[in-house]
Enzyme design. Structure first.
Site, PDB file in Angstrom:
ATOM      1  N   SER A 120      -4.307  -2.429   4.505  1.00  0.00           N
ATOM      2  CA  SER A 120      -4.504  -2.494   5.956  1.00  0.00           C
ATOM      3  C   SER A 120      -5.946  -2.179   6.322  1.00  0.00           C
ATOM      4  O   SER A 120      -6.619  -1.388   5.644  1.00  0.00           O
ATOM      5  CB  SER A 120      -3.586  -1.471   6.623  1.00  0.00           C
ATOM      6  OG  SER A 120      -4.001  -1.232   7.942  1.00  0.00           O
ATOM      7  N   ALA A 121      -6.384  -2.734   7.439  1.00  0.00           N
ATOM      8  CA  ALA A 121      -7.711  -2.412   7.978  1.00  0.00           C
ATOM      9  C   ALA A 121      -7.821  -0.926   8.300  1.00  0.00           C
ATOM     10  O   ALA A 121      -8.930  -0.420   8.469  1.00  0.00           O
ATOM     11  CB  ALA A 121      -7.964  -3.235   9.230  1.00  0.00           C
ATOM     12  N   TYR A 151      -2.052   7.248   6.904  1.00  0.00           N
ATOM     13  CA  TYR A 151      -1.579   5.890   6.589  1.00  0.00           C
ATOM     14  C   TYR A 151      -2.703   5.102   5.903  1.00  0.00           C
ATOM     15  O   TYR A 151      -2.487   4.422   4.892  1.00  0.00           O
ATOM     16  CB  TYR A 151      -1.144   5.218   7.897  1.00  0.00           C
ATOM     17  CG  TYR A 151      -0.870   3.737   7.801  1.00  0.00           C
ATOM     18  CD1 TYR A 151       0.300   3.250   7.238  1.00  0.00           C
ATOM     19  CD2 TYR A 151      -1.793   2.810   8.299  1.00  0.00           C
ATOM     20  CE1 TYR A 151       0.540   1.877   7.166  1.00  0.00           C
ATOM     21  CE2 TYR A 151      -1.560   1.443   8.240  1.00  0.00           C
ATOM     22  CZ  TYR A 151      -0.391   0.981   7.672  1.00  0.00           C
ATOM     23  OH  TYR A 151      -0.159  -0.365   7.606  1.00  0.00           O
ATOM     24  N   THR A 221     -11.692  -1.825  21.227  1.00  0.00           N
ATOM     25  CA  THR A 221     -11.598  -3.246  20.845  1.00  0.00           C
ATOM     26  C   THR A 221     -10.760  -3.423  19.566  1.00  0.00           C
ATOM     27  O   THR A 221     -10.698  -2.530  18.716  1.00  0.00           O
ATOM     28  CB  THR A 221     -12.995  -3.850  20.578  1.00  0.00           C
ATOM     29  OG1 THR A 221     -13.685  -3.002  19.652  1.00  0.00           O
ATOM     30  CG2 THR A 221     -13.792  -3.983  21.857  1.00  0.00           C
TER      31      THR A 221
HETATM   32  P1  NAD Z   1       7.611  -3.527   8.792  1.00  0.00           P
HETATM   33  O1  NAD Z   1       7.759  -2.076   9.052  1.00  0.00           O
HETATM   34  O2  NAD Z   1       8.278  -4.480   9.707  1.00  0.00           O
HETATM   35  O3  NAD Z   1       8.029  -3.875   7.306  1.00  0.00           O
HETATM   36  C1  NAD Z   1       8.016  -2.943   6.282  1.00  0.00           C
HETATM   37  C2  NAD Z   1       9.407  -2.927   5.689  1.00  0.00           C
HETATM   38  O4  NAD Z   1       9.436  -2.005   4.599  1.00  0.00           O
HETATM   39  C3  NAD Z   1      10.481  -2.469   6.686  1.00  0.00           C
HETATM   40  O5  NAD Z   1      11.454  -3.467   6.877  1.00  0.00           O
HETATM   41  C4  NAD Z   1      11.062  -1.237   6.028  1.00  0.00           C
HETATM   42  O6  NAD Z   1      12.468  -1.080   6.223  1.00  0.00           O
HETATM   43  C5  NAD Z   1      10.733  -1.471   4.577  1.00  0.00           C
HETATM   44  N1  NAD Z   1      10.776  -0.224   3.854  1.00  0.00           N
HETATM   45  C6  NAD Z   1      10.204   0.953   4.193  1.00  0.00           C
HETATM   46  N2  NAD Z   1      10.537   1.900   3.316  1.00  0.00           N
HETATM   47  C7  NAD Z   1      11.330   1.305   2.382  1.00  0.00           C
HETATM   48  C8  NAD Z   1      12.002   1.777   1.237  1.00  0.00           C
HETATM   49  N3  NAD Z   1      11.917   3.056   0.863  1.00  0.00           N
HETATM   50  N4  NAD Z   1      12.747   0.906   0.515  1.00  0.00           N
HETATM   51  C9  NAD Z   1      12.862  -0.395   0.906  1.00  0.00           C
HETATM   52  N5  NAD Z   1      12.239  -0.895   1.983  1.00  0.00           N
HETATM   53  C10 NAD Z   1      11.491  -0.047   2.722  1.00  0.00           C
HETATM   54  O7  NAD Z   1       6.030  -3.810   8.747  1.00  0.00           O
HETATM   55  P2  NAD Z   1       5.222  -5.170   8.690  1.00  0.00           P
HETATM   56  O8  NAD Z   1       4.447  -5.269   9.938  1.00  0.00           O
HETATM   57  O9  NAD Z   1       6.102  -6.293   8.284  1.00  0.00           O
HETATM   58  O10 NAD Z   1       4.180  -4.836   7.529  1.00  0.00           O
HETATM   59  C11 NAD Z   1       4.349  -5.256   6.184  1.00  0.00           C
HETATM   60  C12 NAD Z   1       3.232  -4.668   5.332  1.00  0.00           C
HETATM   61  O11 NAD Z   1       1.957  -5.054   5.852  1.00  0.00           O
HETATM   62  C13 NAD Z   1       3.211  -3.144   5.304  1.00  0.00           C
HETATM   63  O12 NAD Z   1       2.849  -2.717   4.023  1.00  0.00           O
HETATM   64  C14 NAD Z   1       2.129  -2.788   6.273  1.00  0.00           C
HETATM   65  O13 NAD Z   1       1.558  -1.519   5.994  1.00  0.00           O
HETATM   66  C15 NAD Z   1       1.152  -3.915   6.076  1.00  0.00           C
HETATM   67  N6  NAD Z   1       0.308  -4.122   7.259  1.00  0.00           N
HETATM   68  C16 NAD Z   1       0.857  -4.603   8.405  1.00  0.00           C
HETATM   69  C17 NAD Z   1       0.048  -4.780   9.516  1.00  0.00           C
HETATM   70  C18 NAD Z   1       0.601  -5.306  10.800  1.00  0.00           C
HETATM   71  O14 NAD Z   1      -0.169  -5.441  11.752  1.00  0.00           O
HETATM   72  N7  NAD Z   1       1.890  -5.616  10.912  1.00  0.00           N
HETATM   73  C19 NAD Z   1      -1.317  -4.462   9.456  1.00  0.00           C
HETATM   74  C20 NAD Z   1      -1.829  -3.962   8.275  1.00  0.00           C
HETATM   75  C21 NAD Z   1      -1.015  -3.811   7.169  1.00  0.00           C
END
Ligand code: NAD
Length: 324
Positions: A120-121, A151, A221
């Protein structure tokens, strides 16, 4: 050639469930693994397994073959209301690091050569993101490290973990640094939603000429990347020769106030912004897309406005359903 297979860890989450759909459209056999089913539509995975990726035995049981593509998206995460209050720090670090340690180890032991990891950023140093007009998120600016949240620290640890497996165990893992992904079927209420979804919900619920609450002065921003482009970047990186880490984000930077104005305009509403105290994160953040352009010959190009229109339409529908 037989059917290709993929496993999407975190396949019940926002990005993961969209990724499953995309891989199915491409003809893959897909296993999705998560603590939960997708919230807003049925999983399209051939095999949706519910279980806890913190459990090493469980991880062995689902990584039971050599998948053609492995996507590690599972993490304990949320929006600013979850990540930046400090109350969930221990859980965030422990849960996500445990998942990543398990997955890197089990993939290596199954002789899987490549895992895509979503960083992530939030891992970028806070000191480069104090000027809202000129944040520095070039990949090379990561060190000396100083993320503004636990995080972000965990993400930094885990990207290093996957790259260490590349160096020591002959793997070829991929690391993308996602910047604020948004779109339909993302969390839109309850405290884990991100700014675009929160703003769409607030605008959808507000009466015309009414008021909406914004955390902070709204001059911070950000850039926001529409889900389809996030998936495109993810697949392109996974299928390229480049390991990363590389930004997968939009470089169309807006203030939160501008974001609100866009959404209000899409909704056809005039709204007064009420700025209240709340967790806001760094002052400025924008994706630097020079490296992805250079290495993959591609970068996201859809306008924020296009993605917001599709997202607002979906959230407005949810709000109507829930208040009907
Ligand atoms: P999300 O929370 O919708 O998806 C993450 C999933 O991981 C969830 O469904 C959760 O139930 C599952 N999870 C958590 N703990 C778990 C465990 N112990 N066992 C099994 N499953 C588990 O988030 P997202 O937005 O879909 O993000 C996906 C990935 O991208 C993450 O790693 C997140 O950190 C990264 N990310 C997302 C963003 C964003 O803007 N959405 C930005 C930067 C990084």
């Amino acid at each position: 050639m037989g059917q290709k297979s993929a496993i999407v860890l975190g396949g019940g989450g926002f990005i993961g469930s969209h990724l499953v759909k995309r891989l199915k459209r491409e003809g893959f056999w897909v296993r999705a693994v998560d603590l939960k089913y997708p919230e807003f539509s049925d999983s399209e995975a051939d095999d949706m397994v519910i279980g806890d990726l913190r459990d090493a035995e469980f991880c062995s049981s689902i990584i039971d073959r050599k998948f053609d593509e492995v996507y590690q998206l599972a993490a304990d995460m949320g929006g600013a209301g979850y990540i930046f209050t400090g109350e969930h720090d221990a859980d965030i670090m422990h849960n996500s690091a445990t998942i990543n340690l398990n997955i890197a180890d089990k993939a290596h032991k199954r002789n899987i050569k490549k895992v895509f990891y979503s960083s992530s950023a939030c891992m970028y140093p806070a000191y480069n993101q104090e000027d809202p007009d000129n944040p520095n998120c070039a990949e090379s600016s990561a060190y000396p490290a100083a993320p503004d949240s636990e995080y972000g620290w965990e993400k930094l640890f885990s990207e290093r973990l996957f790259l260490a497996y590349n160096r020591n165990h002959g793997m070829s893992n991929r690391v993308a640094r996602y910047h604020n992904i948004f779109g339909p079927e993302g969390t839109w209420r309850g405290g884990k939603e991100k700014a675009p979804a929160a703003v769409c919900r607030k605008v959808a619920m507000a009466a015309n000429n009414g008021e909406i609450e914004i955390w902070g002065d709204g001059n911070q921003t950000r850039s926001f990347l529409y889900i389809d482009e996030c998936l495109e970047g993810t697949l392109r990186l996974t299928r390229s020769e480049f390991e990363g880490p590389v930004n997968v984000g939009s470089d169309e930077m807006v203030t939160i106030n501008q974001l609100v104005d866009y959404v209000a305009d899409i909704a056809g509403k005039t709204l007064h912004k009420n700025h209240i105290a709340g967790p806001t994160g760094v002052r400025g953040r924008n994706s630097d897309n020079r490296l992805i352009q250079e290495r993959l010959g591609w970068q996201p190009s859809q306008s924020l406005r296009d993605g917001l229109e599709r997202t607002y339409e979906w959230i407005e529908q949810q709000v109507r359903r829930n208040t009907a």
